[in-house]
Design an enzyme around this catalytic site. Structure first.
Site, PDB file in Angstrom:
ATOM      1  N   SER A  94      -0.313 -12.545  -1.253  1.00 16.97           N
ATOM      2  CA  SER A  94      -0.864 -11.500  -0.835  1.00 16.97           C
ATOM      3  C   SER A  94      -1.296 -10.360  -2.135  1.00 16.97           C
ATOM      4  O   SER A  94      -2.306 -10.079  -2.423  1.00 16.97           O
ATOM      5  CB  SER A  94      -0.327 -10.930   0.294  1.00 16.97           C
ATOM      6  N   ASP A 271       2.670  -0.059   2.820  1.00 15.97           N
ATOM      7  CA  ASP A 271       3.722  -0.740   3.104  1.00 15.97           C
ATOM      8  C   ASP A 271       5.043  -1.034   2.475  1.00 15.97           C
ATOM      9  O   ASP A 271       5.685  -1.687   2.804  1.00 15.97           O
ATOM     10  CB  ASP A 271       3.077  -2.048   3.862  1.00 15.97           C
ATOM     11  N   HIS A 274       2.684  -3.661  -0.768  1.00 16.33           N
ATOM     12  CA  HIS A 274       1.381  -3.930  -1.581  1.00 16.33           C
ATOM     13  C   HIS A 274       0.968  -2.576  -2.517  1.00 16.33           C
ATOM     14  O   HIS A 274       0.925  -1.537  -1.884  1.00 16.33           O
ATOM     15  CB  HIS A 274       0.109  -4.320  -0.655  1.00 16.33           C
TER      16      HIS A 274
END
Length: 798
Positions: A94, A271, A274
């Site tokens: 991600s 978070d 990221h």
């Protein structure tokens, strides 16, 4: 007593530390620094691409500064042009997906972050030549990732031109941070390392190290992802990748800078895992710079740019300077040899010394010429090393209020400390104008090195300082022609030589266009406009006008005609561009193939030279009619008039500053600037000259800099700033304050020496005899024709 002590102290300092000794110290510093940087690049490596990938720091909160080079901020059109036809693939988890999104947004800002987060994402613009950018979802370094990489090597489909890979956090999360997972990660990355190295032979392959996390913000399902675990995975990747590759060209490039960026910004994460968008944009911009800088060659993007190849003109220039050095050494040896042979000896019969007859004046002139050219050659070598040879480092500018205003206060205090009495008390006397030029030039230098152009109020005030220089051009040249009545070719050549000599040499040595040094073309053209206006029939000068007031009316008609021409050209861009697009004018005034920059610069201060001429005419008329009181300590006008004008001047000065500080739009304020800049200039002149005590004093500190202001303005392009003023020259890395002190000291010494060289050469190259002068002008014309011919050949070959 205090004044006597100050004078004695000043003499004592000058006895031990003169300008000559300062220049000798500057030469020693340059040689030492050049040697240190050469050794550093030899043993530590001088690859700016490696520095861009692996090191850097933040200037402020958002400006990333790579070690030793400048990061160019690519616009959408630049990025698309550079990546045309390229295939870029991001493969990983991600975090790599986020980097993919930021990279694509540099090409297409409208691209939205949507689609299956745990799936492949593809981007390709509708145009056929646009870059193709893919994201392949492989969150773990395992057999699936290996198979994907292997398919690029063995499969029929073409390999991506750029591959950006990285993964680890999913392995930590899925296996709950176990040591077995780390061991398996090492095995897996060992198996894909040879494949990546194979791809690196024909593609650019980057392995992105894992960014740190902000552990306090991680959700419960991610608590096992610790910075300790991430460091262990990164160490494994670094130790395994490229372990079998000895050739640097086939190495997988490890992207460490992303991790450094994350260390400073991860606390702003939403978070804890990221990165914020601004950090991802910086990483994407680094990737663009690595690939595109060598293609687009941006002036303010020195990272990953090879040293530009020498042009034929540059090679000939270096040969010329080398020949001058050799010629000077030969001449010195011959002179010394002749001196030994021709020592005066006593006549045995008369007892008197015999005098030798030598052509000493011719030898002295030739020796001075060659000595000046030798000095200039060494100085130009320093210019080239600073801004073309990639020997010294360069950094981006970063503006803060303190970086601009604190040095301003410092030099203001220094200037006041060096206050002295003037030799004459006339309005705008020579010492006062030198002082004015000096403090303005110092402020402009601080403005450039601090990057203060991003702060609009400062920008608008600096525009007034540039306008004030042009105002002095109009005032000074009009006063000379009006009083002296000297319209001879000698005067014209002297002025044009002093203005343009350094710039012409830099255009040749640094391979820059004449218009790159915009201020010199500006003052040169305005000087010629002033000369033509006054020299054309009827030639009206003060001596002629004193006999008949009718001539004043004739001069006013000339002023009106000049104003109409300026007004017409300012609002007729097409006509202006047609005039300056005529060969060979176009070769002087084009920048990147366009006249627009020249038109913009001319238009921005189009009226101020006219205002300077008009002010000079009014002032000299008042002076001739004895309407002014210019005695020492006396106000310029009667007390009531002086106080009234002084009050109006202060109010006008502050009103302009308030208006400039309230500017919201640069283009709108630039439209107003040509008409209103004269308000603050005239206000300053009156404030400085109405009180007799103010007119009787000047700052010798500012005046010293004022006498070399032109050289300071031009030299800053390459040996104080860098990349043609876009960045900052770094002679001493890691210590910005010491770097500024040392580079400024060398810069000022060089500017002073160039000023002396220019003055010496002007006496030799521009003779007073018109016949000889015309012959030399013909030689100059042939010289420039040769330059244009070589330049056209160079363009055709490239």
């Amino acid at each position: 007593m205090a004044a006597l002590a100050y004078s004695l102290g000043k003499r004592e300092i000058n006895h031990y530390f003169s300008v000559r000794s300062a220049k000798a110290l500057a030469v020693g510093a340059v040689l030492l620094l050049a040697a240190c940087h050469a050794v550093s690049r030899r043993y530590q490596g001088g690859d700016s691409c490696e520095y861009l990938l692996s090191s850097g720091r933040f200037l402020g909160e958002n400006v990333w500064q790579p070690h030793s080079c400048m990061l160019h901020k690519y616009k959408q059109s630049e990025a698309k042009d550079c990546l045309t036809g390229q295939h870029i693939t991001f493969i990983g988890d991600s975090r790599i997906r986020q980097l993919f999104y930021s990279f694509v947004k540099l090409i297409n800002p409208q691209f939205k972050e949507e689609g299956n987060k745990h799936g492949n994402i593809y981007f390709e613009d509708k145009s056929s030549s646009s870059p193709k950018v893919d994201f392949l979802w492989y969150p773990e370094v395992n057999g699936s990732m290996k198979q994907c990489i292997k398919s690029w090597i063995d499969g029929p489909s073409p390999k991506p031109n750029i591959i950006v890979a990285g993964a680890a956090t999913w392995s930590i999360k899925i296996h709950n941070g176990s040591n077995e997972a780390l061991t398996q990660y090492k095995i897996n990355i060992t198996s894909i390392a040879p494949l990546l190295e194979n791809l690196a032979k024909s593609s650019n392959v980057y392995w992105v190290l894992q960014d740190p996390v902000y552990e306090d913000m991680l959700s419960e399902s991610r608590k096992m992802i610790t910075n300790e675990k991430i460091d262990a995975y990164n160490e494994a990747a670094i130790s395994i990748l490229n372990s079998s590759s000895k050739n640097s060209k086939t190495k997988v490039k490890v992207f460490r800078a992303s991790r450094l960026i994350a260390e400073e910004t991860i606390m702003h994460s939403s978070d804890g895992l990221h990165l914020p968008e601004s950090s991802r944009e910086t990483s994407a911009m680094i990737l663009i710079n690595i690939h595109c800088n060598s293609i687009t060659k941006p002036i303010d993007g020195s990272c990953c740019q090879p040293r530009p190849p020498l042009t034929w003109i540059q090679k000939l220039a270096f040969c010329f300077f080398a020949s001058s050095v050799i010629g000077y050494l030969i001449l010195v040896l011959i002179r010394r040899n002749n001196h030994r042979k021709n020592k005066p000896c006593a006549d045995m019969e008369s007892g008197e010394e015999k005098k030798t007859t030598t052509n000493s004046s011719a030898i002295s002139t030739l020796e001075t010429l060659l000595q000046c050219l030798c000095k200039l050659g060494f100085i130009m070598s320093y210019f080239y090393l600073c801004d073309r040879a990639n020997l010294f480092m360069k950094e981006n500018k970063f503006y803060t209020h303190s970086s601009f205003f604190i040095p301003i206060i410092y030099i203001l205090v220094l200037g006041i400390f060096y206050a002295e009495n003037t030799k004459e008390t006339k309005v705008l006397n020579r010492e006062q104008t030198d002082e004015w030029k000096g403090w303005m030039q110092l402020v402009i230098l601080i403005y450039h090195i601090s990057g203060a152009s991003t702060f609009l109020p400062v920008y608008m005030h600096i525009r007034v300082l540039v306008a004030a220089y042009l105002f002095q051009t109009g005032y000074g040249h009009f006063s000379y022609f009006w009083i002296k009545g000297d319209f001879g070719i000698y005067r014209v050549c002297q002025v044009l030589f002093r203005l343009n000599f350094l710039v012409v040499v830099l255009c040749i040595v640094m391979d820059r266009s004449y218009q790159s040094y915009y201020f010199v073309p500006l003052v040169s053209v305005w000087f010629m406009i002033i000369y033509i206006t006054l020299a054309l029939w009827p030639q009206i000068v003060q001596k002629k006008a004193n006999g008949n007031c009718f001539w004043h009316f004739g001069l006013l008609l000339k002023f009106v005609f000049l104003f109409i021409c300026i007004y017409f050209l300012a609002y007729s861009q097409g006509t202006f561009e047609k005039i300056f697009s005529i060969w060979p004018l176009s070769k002087c005034f084009e920048l990147n193939g366009s006249i627009y920059e020249w038109w913009f610069r001319w238009k921005l201060d189009r009226y101020v030279v006219f205002h300077g001429m008009l002010f000079a005419f009014i002032y000299l008329t008042f002076q001739k009619r004895q309407a002014l009181t210019e005695g020492k300590g006396e106000p310029l006008f009667p007390n009531k008039v002086s106080n009234t004008l002084l009050f109006i001047s202060v109010v006008s000065f502050l009103t302009y500053s308030i208006w400039a500080s309230s500017c919201k739009n640069k283009s709108e304020c630039n439209e107003m600037h040509p008409s209103v800049s004269v308000v603050q200039i005239l206000a300053f002149i009156l404030i400085r000259n109405i009180p007799g005590y103010a007119r009787s004093l000047y700052s010798s500190f500012f005046a010293w800099f004022g006498r070399i202001s032109l050289e300071l303005f031009i030299c800053q392009y390459h040996i104080w700033l860098a990349a043609d003023t876009k960045g900052i020259l770094v002679l001493i890395p890691g210590n910005p304050m010491l770097n500024i002190i040392v580079s400024t000291f060398i810069f000022v010494c060089v500017a002073h020496e160039i000023s002396q060289i220019t003055n010496d050469l002007a006496q030799i190259v521009v003779p007073k005899d018109n016949t000889i002068l015309l012959k030399r002008l013909l030689c100059v014309g042939l010289f420039f024709c040769g330059l244009l011919f070589l330049s056209s050949i160079q363009k055709q070959s490239t």
